[in-house]
Design a protein around this motif. Structure first.
Motif, PDB file in Angstrom:
ATOM      1  N   ALA A  18       5.058 -27.204  29.496  1.00 43.00           N
ATOM      2  CA  ALA A  18       6.162 -27.694  30.344  1.00 43.00           C
ATOM      3  C   ALA A  18       7.414 -26.848  30.152  1.00 43.00           C
ATOM      4  CB  ALA A  18       6.451 -29.164  30.021  1.00 43.00           C
ATOM      5  N   THR A  22       9.172 -23.690  32.507  1.00 42.42           N
ATOM      6  CA  THR A  22      10.591 -23.683  32.877  1.00 42.42           C
ATOM      7  C   THR A  22      11.201 -22.324  32.564  1.00 42.42           C
ATOM      8  OG1 THR A  22      10.623 -26.034  32.343  1.00 42.42           O
ATOM      9  CG2 THR A  22      12.754 -24.991  32.697  1.00 42.42           C
ATOM     10  N   ILE A  56       3.590 -26.916  37.370  1.00 43.70           N
ATOM     11  CA  ILE A  56       4.135 -28.250  37.630  1.00 43.70           C
ATOM     12  C   ILE A  56       5.060 -28.291  38.847  1.00 43.70           C
ATOM     13  CG2 ILE A  56       5.492 -30.157  36.650  1.00 43.70           C
ATOM     14  CD1 ILE A  56       4.733 -29.074  33.846  1.00 43.70           C
ATOM     15  N   SER A 182       8.781 -35.617  31.332  1.00 43.62           N
ATOM     16  CA  SER A 182       8.580 -34.176  31.134  1.00 43.62           C
ATOM     17  C   SER A 182       8.957 -33.750  29.713  1.00 43.62           C
ATOM     18  CB  SER A 182       9.377 -33.362  32.161  1.00 43.62           C
ATOM     19  OG  SER A 182      10.751 -33.646  32.046  1.00 43.62           O
ATOM     20  N   TYR A 186       3.144 -31.234  28.962  1.00 40.40           N
ATOM     21  CA  TYR A 186       2.230 -31.430  30.080  1.00 40.40           C
ATOM     22  C   TYR A 186       0.797 -31.370  29.573  1.00 40.40           C
ATOM     23  CZ  TYR A 186       0.334 -31.122  34.771  1.00 40.40           C
ATOM     24  OH  TYR A 186      -0.340 -31.375  35.932  1.00 40.40           O
ATOM     25  N   ASN A 243      12.478 -35.967  35.297  1.00 44.04           N
ATOM     26  CA  ASN A 243      13.324 -35.032  34.544  1.00 44.04           C
ATOM     27  C   ASN A 243      14.684 -35.665  34.304  1.00 44.04           C
ATOM     28  OD1 ASN A 243      11.627 -32.612  34.473  1.00 44.04           O
ATOM     29  ND2 ASN A 243      11.968 -32.532  36.689  1.00 44.04           N
ATOM     30  N   THR A 331      14.288 -30.114  30.211  1.00 44.00           N
ATOM     31  CA  THR A 331      13.598 -28.826  30.023  1.00 44.00           C
ATOM     32  C   THR A 331      14.492 -27.634  30.391  1.00 44.00           C
ATOM     33  OG1 THR A 331      12.536 -28.804  32.204  1.00 44.00           O
ATOM     34  CG2 THR A 331      11.277 -29.790  30.397  1.00 44.00           C
TER      35      THR A 331
END
Ligand code: NAP
Length: 355
Positions: A18, A22, A56, A182, A186, A243, A331
């Motif tokens: 995850a 990002t 994602i 999140s 993940y 998020n 994130t």
């Protein structure tokens, strides 16, 4: 750094997760950094990023999709700047290997955060802690180094508290969090556990919030951090939000501020001068809301491209002095975006060489 300079090659370790994803999104088109390598576990190494990554959000950057995922080994990952989004089970050993091999590691894992010679940095709050890198290199014989960023909920709480602590001295801090799914990586929390639900426990989260804020809000002198003296009590909850971690704080200070002074302090805070104008720095690090029903993750999480922490609901606290709510993107500000801003600050301050 001027626009025509070649971009510095960077790598992402744990690129399939995850936080790793990002990093990949935020590094696309970055003016200073070029993503040259993605690395993950042996399960993923040797296959293309597209094949092994359950992407994602949005579209996977096409140039990265065709990169072959490498093992997390400095012998095969050559970039001088390495972003780590590794699981903490492996981050300790892997990050040390990269630092010993002369690489600058920007880590999101918990392993080194509380080591006395490792900077734990939110650039706007405690940029001066980067001076610990010299101590770290001398202590450990590394030519590279490790710089960490904090637990994502601790980041939101510390950013909102920083200006008030600097002005009035925090003494006791009560924190209750509502943390997005999140934040669990993940695939993370099973849908049947979280939909329509609140889980009043996040493994290892409360101790991190209770100790990391004092290090970040401490002062470096004589090559060590004098941690801030306040006590933190934290409740961490997982909620059905995609998020954005929301943090409710109640704070007692050494000198009780008026509500108006506290609001002015939050509204006027700009953070460390050295950070302003860096590519990932938001125009406003803290956005102060005077209206009653903000901040909200759905409406405010992408403020400042996910790098602004929103603060609101400032009011008197009948137990302590003040209470308020902080919310930010876990994130981005709480992980990958914070790491990239740390790297930009290191480059801008000449602490890492760029060709
Ligand atoms: P995640 O989705 O579970 O991703 C973990 C990553 O680590 C994957 O790329 C995985 O690669 C890699 N990995 C696992 N075992 C490995 C091994 N033995 N060798 C090499 N790589 C291995 O987790 P995440 O949420 O992105 O979190 C990553 C780190 O950031 C953690 O330390 C976490 O505590 C921290 N963090 C997370 C957040 C957040 O909001 N999510 C915020 C702040 C900090 P494979 O795909 O190959 O298994």
């Amino acid at each position: 750094m001027t626009a025509h300079r070649p971009r510095t090659k960077v790598a992402v370790l744990g690129a399939t997760g995850a936080v790793g994803q990002t990093f990949v999104r935020l590094l696309e088109g970055h003016p200073w950094f070029e993503l040259a390598d993605v690395a993950a576990s042996e399960r993923s190494a040797g296959r293309t990023y597209r094949e092994v990554t359950r992407w994602i959000e949005g579209d996977m950057p096409p140039a990265v999709a065709e990169l072959t995922v490498k093992a997390c080994d400095p012998a095969v990952v050559a970039a001088p700047i390495v972003f780590s989004a590794l699981d903490s089970n492996v981050a300790g050993e892997v990050e040390a290997k990269f630092a010993a091999a002369g690489r600058l590691v920007l880590s999101n894992a918990k392993n080194y955060r509380m080591e006395p010679d490792v900077p734990l940095v939110i650039p706007e709050v405690n940029a001066h802690h980067l001076a610990l890198l010299d101590v770290q290199r001398a202590n450990r014989g590394w030519t590279g180094g490790i710089v960490t960023n904090a637990n994502c909920a601790a980041t939101m709480a510390a950013m909102a508290l920083a200006p008030l602590h600097q002005a009035y001295g925090a003494r006791r801090v009560f924190v209750a969090t509502m943390q997005a799914v999140s934040g669990a990586g993940y695939p993370g929390v099973p849908s049947l556990d979280i939909l329509g639900n609140v889980i009043p426990y996040i493994g290892e989260e409360e101790p991190k919030i209770e100790r990391e804020m004092q290090k970040m809000l401490g002062v470096v002198s004589g090559g060590a951090v004098n941690a801030a003296g306040f006590v933190v009590s934290a409740h961490a909850n997982r909620v059905a939000v995609e998020n954005g971690h929301t943090v409710c704080l109640s704070v007692e200070f050494e000198r009780e501020p008026s509500l108006a002074d506290a609001a002015d302090t939050l509204r006027g805070w700009k953070g460390a001068e050295a950070v302003r104008g860096l590519p990932s720095a938001p125009d406003v690090p803290l956005h102060f809301f005077a209206n009653d029903d903000r901040p909200q993750p759905r409406r405010d999480v992408m403020r400042g491209r996910g790098m602004t922490v929103s603060v609101g609901r400032l009011r008197r606290d009948p137990l302590f002095h003040l209470k308020f709510v902080a919310m930010g993107h876990n994130t981005i500000r709480g992980a990958a975006g914070g790491s990239i801003l740390n790297a930009e600050l290191l480059v801008a301050s000449g602490r890492v060489g760029v060709e």
